[in-house]
Each structure stands twice: as structure tokens, then as C-alpha cells.
Design a protein around this motif. Structure first.
Motif, PDB file in Angstrom:
ATOM      1  N   LEU A 126       6.132  -2.413  -4.626  1.00 24.95           N
ATOM      2  CA  LEU A 126       6.970  -3.605  -4.758  1.00 24.95           C
ATOM      3  C   LEU A 126       6.198  -4.891  -5.066  1.00 24.95           C
ATOM      4  CD1 LEU A 126       9.802  -3.026  -2.121  1.00 24.95           C
ATOM      5  CD2 LEU A 126       9.629  -2.289  -4.507  1.00 24.95           C
ATOM      6  N   PRO A 127       4.981  -5.099  -4.537  1.00 24.83           N
ATOM      7  CA  PRO A 127       4.243  -6.309  -4.919  1.00 24.83           C
ATOM      8  C   PRO A 127       3.981  -6.406  -6.421  1.00 24.83           C
ATOM      9  CG  PRO A 127       3.302  -5.376  -2.934  1.00 24.83           C
ATOM     10  CD  PRO A 127       4.296  -4.368  -3.442  1.00 24.83           C
ATOM     11  N   LEU A 128       3.694  -5.261  -7.060  1.00 24.56           N
ATOM     12  CA  LEU A 128       3.488  -5.266  -8.515  1.00 24.56           C
ATOM     13  C   LEU A 128       4.763  -5.679  -9.243  1.00 24.56           C
ATOM     14  CD1 LEU A 128       1.397  -2.139  -9.591  1.00 24.56           C
ATOM     15  CD2 LEU A 128       0.788  -4.541  -9.800  1.00 24.56           C
ATOM     16  N   VAL A 129       5.891  -5.153  -8.788  1.00 24.48           N
ATOM     17  CA  VAL A 129       7.176  -5.481  -9.406  1.00 24.48           C
ATOM     18  C   VAL A 129       7.432  -6.978  -9.303  1.00 24.48           C
ATOM     19  CG1 VAL A 129       9.671  -5.176  -9.265  1.00 24.48           C
ATOM     20  CG2 VAL A 129       8.158  -3.197  -9.032  1.00 24.48           C
ATOM     21  N   LYS A 130       7.176  -7.558  -8.140  1.00 19.37           N
ATOM     22  CA  LYS A 130       7.393  -8.994  -7.942  1.00 19.37           C
ATOM     23  C   LYS A 130       6.515  -9.818  -8.878  1.00 19.37           C
ATOM     24  CE  LYS A 130      10.351  -8.201  -4.703  1.00 19.37           C
ATOM     25  NZ  LYS A 130      11.799  -8.275  -5.038  1.00 19.37           N
ATOM     26  N   THR A 131       5.284  -9.364  -9.084  1.00 19.34           N
ATOM     27  CA  THR A 131       4.367 -10.075  -9.986  1.00 19.34           C
ATOM     28  C   THR A 131       4.882 -10.063 -11.415  1.00 19.34           C
ATOM     29  OG1 THR A 131       2.465  -9.506  -8.605  1.00 19.34           O
ATOM     30  CG2 THR A 131       2.004 -10.167 -10.855  1.00 19.34           C
ATOM     31  N   VAL A 132       5.356  -8.902 -11.870  1.00 16.46           N
ATOM     32  CA  VAL A 132       5.857  -8.796 -13.242  1.00 16.46           C
ATOM     33  C   VAL A 132       7.165  -9.568 -13.405  1.00 16.46           C
ATOM     34  CG1 VAL A 132       6.604  -7.202 -15.061  1.00 16.46           C
ATOM     35  CG2 VAL A 132       4.702  -6.581 -13.567  1.00 16.46           C
ATOM     36  N   GLU A 133       7.967  -9.626 -12.371  1.00 17.22           N
ATOM     37  CA  GLU A 133       9.199 -10.423 -12.432  1.00 17.22           C
ATOM     38  C   GLU A 133       8.885 -11.888 -12.735  1.00 17.22           C
ATOM     39  OE1 GLU A 133      11.199  -9.869  -8.743  1.00 17.22           O
ATOM     40  OE2 GLU A 133      12.238  -8.042  -9.364  1.00 17.22           O
ATOM     41  N   GLN A 134       7.722 -12.356 -12.284  1.00 20.37           N
ATOM     42  CA  GLN A 134       7.326 -13.744 -12.500  1.00 20.37           C
ATOM     43  C   GLN A 134       6.634 -13.950 -13.844  1.00 20.37           C
ATOM     44  OE1 GLN A 134       4.923 -14.689  -9.068  1.00 20.37           O
ATOM     45  NE2 GLN A 134       6.573 -14.201  -7.633  1.00 20.37           N
ATOM     46  N   ASN A 135       6.206 -12.860 -14.470  1.00 15.70           N
ATOM     47  CA  ASN A 135       5.515 -12.967 -15.761  1.00 15.70           C
ATOM     48  C   ASN A 135       5.814 -11.732 -16.601  1.00 15.70           C
ATOM     49  OD1 ASN A 135       3.840 -13.394 -17.942  1.00 15.70           O
ATOM     50  ND2 ASN A 135       1.933 -13.339 -16.786  1.00 15.70           N
ATOM     51  N   LYS A 136       6.906 -11.786 -17.348  1.00 15.44           N
ATOM     52  CA  LYS A 136       7.358 -10.641 -18.142  1.00 15.44           C
ATOM     53  C   LYS A 136       6.308 -10.178 -19.144  1.00 15.44           C
ATOM     54  CE  LYS A 136       9.735 -10.524 -21.932  1.00 15.44           C
ATOM     55  NZ  LYS A 136      10.730 -10.651 -23.007  1.00 15.44           N
ATOM     56  N   LEU A 138       3.395  -9.388 -18.828  1.00 12.39           N
ATOM     57  CA  LEU A 138       2.537  -8.321 -18.310  1.00 12.39           C
ATOM     58  C   LEU A 138       3.026  -6.938 -18.731  1.00 12.39           C
ATOM     59  CD1 LEU A 138       2.008  -9.735 -14.705  1.00 12.39           C
ATOM     60  CD2 LEU A 138       0.305  -9.653 -16.539  1.00 12.39           C
ATOM     61  N   ILE A 139       4.308  -6.836 -19.090  1.00 13.32           N
ATOM     62  CA  ILE A 139       4.860  -5.548 -19.532  1.00 13.32           C
ATOM     63  C   ILE A 139       4.098  -4.998 -20.727  1.00 13.32           C
ATOM     64  CG2 ILE A 139       6.880  -4.518 -20.695  1.00 13.32           C
ATOM     65  CD1 ILE A 139       8.634  -6.168 -18.875  1.00 13.32           C
ATOM     66  N   TYR A 140       3.648  -5.889 -21.610  1.00 11.77           N
ATOM     67  CA  TYR A 140       3.024  -5.445 -22.854  1.00 11.77           C
ATOM     68  C   TYR A 140       1.629  -4.855 -22.646  1.00 11.77           C
ATOM     69  CZ  TYR A 140       6.878  -8.106 -24.774  1.00 11.77           C
ATOM     70  OH  TYR A 140       8.135  -8.587 -25.051  1.00 11.77           O
ATOM     71  N   SER A 141       1.088  -4.971 -21.446  1.00 16.05           N
ATOM     72  CA  SER A 141      -0.236  -4.408 -21.182  1.00 16.05           C
ATOM     73  C   SER A 141      -0.176  -3.083 -20.431  1.00 16.05           C
ATOM     74  CB  SER A 141      -1.076  -5.406 -20.374  1.00 16.05           C
ATOM     75  OG  SER A 141      -0.495  -5.648 -19.100  1.00 16.05           O
ATOM     76  N   LEU A 142       1.010  -2.694 -19.948  1.00 17.24           N
ATOM     77  CA  LEU A 142       1.108  -1.496 -19.111  1.00 17.24           C
ATOM     78  C   LEU A 142       0.592  -0.245 -19.810  1.00 17.24           C
ATOM     79  CD1 LEU A 142       4.581  -1.965 -17.360  1.00 17.24           C
ATOM     80  CD2 LEU A 142       2.301  -2.295 -16.386  1.00 17.24           C
ATOM     81  N   ASN A 143       0.897  -0.104 -21.097  1.00 14.76           N
ATOM     82  CA  ASN A 143       0.494   1.120 -21.800  1.00 14.76           C
ATOM     83  C   ASN A 143      -0.984   1.117 -22.154  1.00 14.76           C
ATOM     84  OD1 ASN A 143       0.916  -0.958 -23.752  1.00 14.76           O
ATOM     85  ND2 ASN A 143       0.961   0.587 -25.359  1.00 14.76           N
ATOM     86  N   ILE A 161       7.714  -0.117 -12.543  1.00 13.86           N
ATOM     87  CA  ILE A 161       7.818  -1.520 -12.970  1.00 13.86           C
ATOM     88  C   ILE A 161       8.884  -1.673 -14.046  1.00 13.86           C
ATOM     89  CG2 ILE A 161       6.591  -3.403 -14.128  1.00 13.86           C
ATOM     90  CD1 ILE A 161       4.011  -2.290 -12.802  1.00 13.86           C
ATOM     91  N   LEU A 162       8.842  -0.817 -15.054  1.00 14.65           N
ATOM     92  CA  LEU A 162       9.797  -0.913 -16.160  1.00 14.65           C
ATOM     93  C   LEU A 162      11.236  -0.684 -15.678  1.00 14.65           C
ATOM     94  CD1 LEU A 162       7.754   1.031 -18.841  1.00 14.65           C
ATOM     95  CD2 LEU A 162       8.417  -1.382 -18.993  1.00 14.65           C
ATOM     96  N   SER A 163      11.423   0.282 -14.802  1.00 15.77           N
ATOM     97  CA  SER A 163      12.766   0.579 -14.286  1.00 15.77           C
ATOM     98  C   SER A 163      13.328  -0.625 -13.540  1.00 15.77           C
ATOM     99  CB  SER A 163      12.724   1.788 -13.353  1.00 15.77           C
ATOM    100  OG  SER A 163      12.293   2.947 -14.033  1.00 15.77           O
ATOM    101  N   ALA A 164      12.492  -1.225 -12.696  1.00 14.28           N
ATOM    102  CA  ALA A 164      12.938  -2.399 -11.941  1.00 14.28           C
ATOM    103  C   ALA A 164      13.300  -3.542 -12.877  1.00 14.28           C
ATOM    104  CB  ALA A 164      11.836  -2.827 -10.971  1.00 14.28           C
ATOM    105  N   MET A 165      12.489  -3.743 -13.912  1.00 15.16           N
ATOM    106  CA  MET A 165      12.739  -4.855 -14.836  1.00 15.16           C
ATOM    107  C   MET A 165      13.992  -4.614 -15.684  1.00 15.16           C
ATOM    108  SD  MET A 165      10.537  -7.182 -14.212  1.00 15.16           S
ATOM    109  CE  MET A 165      10.604  -8.215 -15.684  1.00 15.16           C
ATOM    110  N   ILE A 166      14.232  -3.366 -16.066  1.00  9.79           N
ATOM    111  CA  ILE A 166      15.460  -3.044 -16.805  1.00  9.79           C
ATOM    112  C   ILE A 166      16.674  -3.257 -15.904  1.00  9.79           C
ATOM    113  CG2 ILE A 166      16.779  -1.189 -17.925  1.00  9.79           C
ATOM    114  CD1 ILE A 166      14.059   0.000 -18.791  1.00  9.79           C
ATOM    115  N   GLY A 167      16.551  -2.818 -14.649  1.00 16.26           N
ATOM    116  CA  GLY A 167      17.635  -3.024 -13.692  1.00 16.26           C
ATOM    117  C   GLY A 167      17.934  -4.497 -13.499  1.00 16.26           C
ATOM    118  N   LYS A 168      16.882  -5.303 -13.419  1.00 17.23           N
ATOM    119  CA  LYS A 168      17.054  -6.751 -13.277  1.00 17.23           C
ATOM    120  C   LYS A 168      17.749  -7.325 -14.504  1.00 17.23           C
ATOM    121  CE  LYS A 168      14.412 -10.801 -11.826  1.00 17.23           C
ATOM    122  NZ  LYS A 168      15.128 -10.981 -10.551  1.00 17.23           N
TER     123      LYS A 168
END
Length: 370
Positions: A126-136, A138-143, A161-168
Motif C-alpha cells: 500500500l505505501p507504493l500505491v500511495k506514492t504513485v497516486e501522488q505522482n502518476k 511513475l507508472i511509465y517506469s514500472l516496466n 499498483i496498476l490495478s489500484a490506479m485503474i480502480g481509482k
């Protein structure tokens, strides 16, 4: 940290874009350096590089000439760290890679028959998810962090992370997003029951081997079904995330509204990260090419609202975002059409020409540079 070119090692992660003498990008940030990259640094006479403190394998970078510290030095360093706080933010890359290492330890425990510790998975995810929520961005570096050898451990963390962001993006509430993140990171927990021979096989799987892989959804459900920390819909998503809207998925070939929304979200996050990552027998594809492939080749496999949520999350770039194109040109996004998120209008750096990618079927964005 800044290091001399000769001290750069394979596996180091670029912290800042590496530019040439003519201000052209040579190696983008977040790249995991290999031998070819190091040759390029010498060819372009790049003498200094800024890299992350943590390498792609999760270990701290250590210069080759640095002597092994004595026990006293280790104690002194540990004491100093305790004074400034062991949880000091060392950046997303370091946190992400340490999370992958923690997941790997948990996965190894599952392979030995240890029950899943859901509370532990919440703690590391969950801490990682919260970080990405504040800076979208970061998604482009996951792969980029994942390697063929470590894909099995990177993939669940990225899917979470991606699932949480899509849900959001779909407007789900905070508690639902957290459940999605947990279901995402545990979606492949059943892989712990697959033979290591199959998991490490470097050639395409035989039909029998693929049938064993397909059991991971049912096995995963069995591993989490008695946990009170997971909602029933999250457990169902672990079982259903390979089902497809047209009935072509597994394990039970469910269709349309019989597939839970969480299952749909994790399913498309799973496909997206897999297609954009290095795997044992498949090379990664550029993010925006994959988005086009999902919208075109996988049409009907997922609920359209879930596909659109992914497109808006990843493909809707802000005006001014720097990008690299498949032609090798660099430019910046100047306009995004509502019905063509993956094909914006880009102003090229070399001649300021406006290029409408929606009119160029064979040209797509290969990298998002910031």
C-alpha cells in the motif's frame, strides 16, 4: 548519486536523463544499464552519470574499488542510520525494488508451504500505491525495472499498483482501491504451487505445462479463501483474473457481467504489464504500442469501461510532456484528442513540425521522458 563512467556497473539504474553534447537524449532515466549502454557512454564520451543508490537486483550500488567494510564500520553506519531514521525516503526506485525483494521472500515462503501473511502484504504494497497516486508519472517506469530473471517477482508488484490506479480512475473508494491493490499483488500467488522447472523454463511451454500454469488461479484462491483481511470480491478476482468478457478465458470460461469488476481490472493490468516487460521468452513492447494492441487486438476481451480507464490512466499525457517516437525523433505533446489518447499531436524538437500521430498508423510513442 553521481559516479564516473568507469565505475558504472550493469544493473545500475539511471536517475537522470543522460544527454549528449547536442542536448539530444542518449539514455533516459530509469533505464537499467547493460553492457551495450556502457559502450554507448564511452562512444559519446560521457564521463559522469547520475544513478540510483539501489541497483535493479535490489542491492545497494558499491563502487568496485570500495573495500569491504569492517564490522566496526558496519556498526558505525548502522548507528548513524538510526540517528537520521531508517525509514528516510530514498526515492521511489529504491522503495519499489525493496518491495520486490520483500515479495520475493514471501513467495519463497509460499513455495515451502507457509500460509500467506495478508497483513505483511498490506505493509509492503500500500505505501507504493500511495506514492504513485501522488505522482502518476511513475507508472511509465514500472516496466523498466523488471528483468527476465526477476519478472515473476516484479510482475505482481506492478500489477498491484496498476490495478489500484485503474480502480481509482474508475472512481472506486479508498477501501476498494486498497482491496484491489492486495488482490493484484496476490493474483499470481498460486504460481508458488507450480514446479520451479516450469517457472524457470526459457522456451515456450508445452500444452501440459500450460495446463499446470492455468491451475494457479484456483490454487491462489485456495491460499487466500480463509483470510478475513481480504473481501470476498478480492478473493474472487484472484480466481477470475484470467477470465475474458467473451468467454475465452479460464478457469471457468465466464462471460460479461459474471466476471467481477475487480477481476476485469486486474486482468487488464496483468496483460498490460506483461506485454510491456521483458519476460523469459518474450521481449517487451513499447507502452503506447501495447495500448494500441489492447484496444485493437483484444477488443471484446475486456469491458470497454475498463479498457478506457487504462487508456486514460496511461495514454492521456499532459500537454508539454516530452516523448520519443518510433521514428527516433523527440518532441513534446501539444494536444490530445478525446478519442485518441495514445495518438496525440506532437511537436518535433528538430524542426518544430506538428505531427498528428492519429494520422500515422506506423508511428507511435516509444518512451515518455517527462
Amino acid at each position: 548519486m553521481k559516479v564516473h563512467r568507469d565505475e558504472v556497473q550493469t544493473g545500475c539504474i539511471v536517475e537522470k536523463d543522460i544527454m549528449g553534447m547536442t542536448a539530444n537524449l542518449i539514455i533516459p532515466k530509469n533505464t537499467v544499464l547493460n553492457d551495450e549502454h556502457i559502450k554507448i557512454l564511452r562512444a559519446f564520451n560521457i564521463t559522469e552519470v547520475t544513478i540510483e543508490k539501489t541497483k535493479a537486483d535490489g542491492h545497494n550500488y558499491r563502487p568496485k574499488q570500495m573495500p569491504t567494510p569492517t564490522d566496526a564500520a558496519v556498526k558505525e553506519q548502522t548507528s548513524a542510520e538510526s540517528l537520521i531514521g531508517a525509514n528516510t525516503d530514498k526515492g521511489f526506485t529504491s522503495t519499489y525494488l525493496k518491495t520486490v525483494e520483500e515479495f520475493k521472500k514471501e513467495f519463497t515462503n509460499w513455495q515451502s508451504g507457509t500460509p500467506i501473511n495478508i497483513a505483511k502484504m498490506r505493509e509492503i504494497t500500500l505505501p507504493l500505491v500511495k506514492t504513485v497516486e501522488q505522482n502518476k508519472f511513475l507508472i511509465y517506469s514500472l516496466n523498466q525495472y523488471s528483468t527476465k530473471k526477476e519478472y515473476l517477482y516484479h510482475h505482481p508488484v506492478a500489477v498491484s499498483i496498476l490495478s489500484a490506479m485503474i480502480g481509482k480512475k474508475l472512481g472506486l473508494k479508498s477501501g476498494q482501491v486498497n482491496q484491489l491493490a492486495l488482490a493484484g499483488v496476490l493474483a499470481d500467488c498460486g504460481m508458488a504451487k507450480v514446479s520451479t522447472y516450469i517457472l524457470n523454463k526459457e522456451k515456450p511451454l508445452s500444452e501440459n505445462e500450460f495446463q499446470e500454469i492455468k491451475l494457479h488461479t484456483a490454487n491462489g484462491y485456495k491460499m487466500v479463501k480463509d483470510s478475513p483481511l481480504l473481501k470476498p470480491e478480492a478473493k474472487l478476482a484472484i480466481f477470475q483474473h484470467h477470465e475474458r468478457f467473451d468467454g475465452t478465458g479460464y478457469p471457468t470460461s465466464e462471460k460479461s457481467d459474471r466476471i467481477h469488476l475487480y477481476s476485469q481490472i486486474i486482468g487488464i493490468a496483468d496483460v498490460f504489464h506483461a506485454m510491456t516487460s521483458e519476460r523469459i521468452y518474450r521481449s517487451r513492447q513499447p507502452i503506447f504500442k501495447v495500448l494500441d494492441m489492447i484496444s485493437r487486438d483484444l477488443f471484446g476481451k475486456f469491458d470497454i469501461k475498463v479498457v478506457n480507464a487504462l487508456m486514460k490512466l496511461v495514454g492521456d499525457l499532459d500537454i508539454g510532456t516530452a516523448v520519443k517516437l518510433s521514428t527516433g525523433d523527440y518532441g513534446e505533446v501539444v494536444y490530445t484528442k478525446a478519442n485518441a489518447f495514445t495518438k496525440p499531436i506532437v511537436k518535433l524538437n528538430n524542426n518544430e513540425e506538428l505531427l498528428d500521430l492519429s494520422q500515422k498508423k506506423d508511428v507511435y510513442i516509444t518512451e515518455v521522458l517527462g
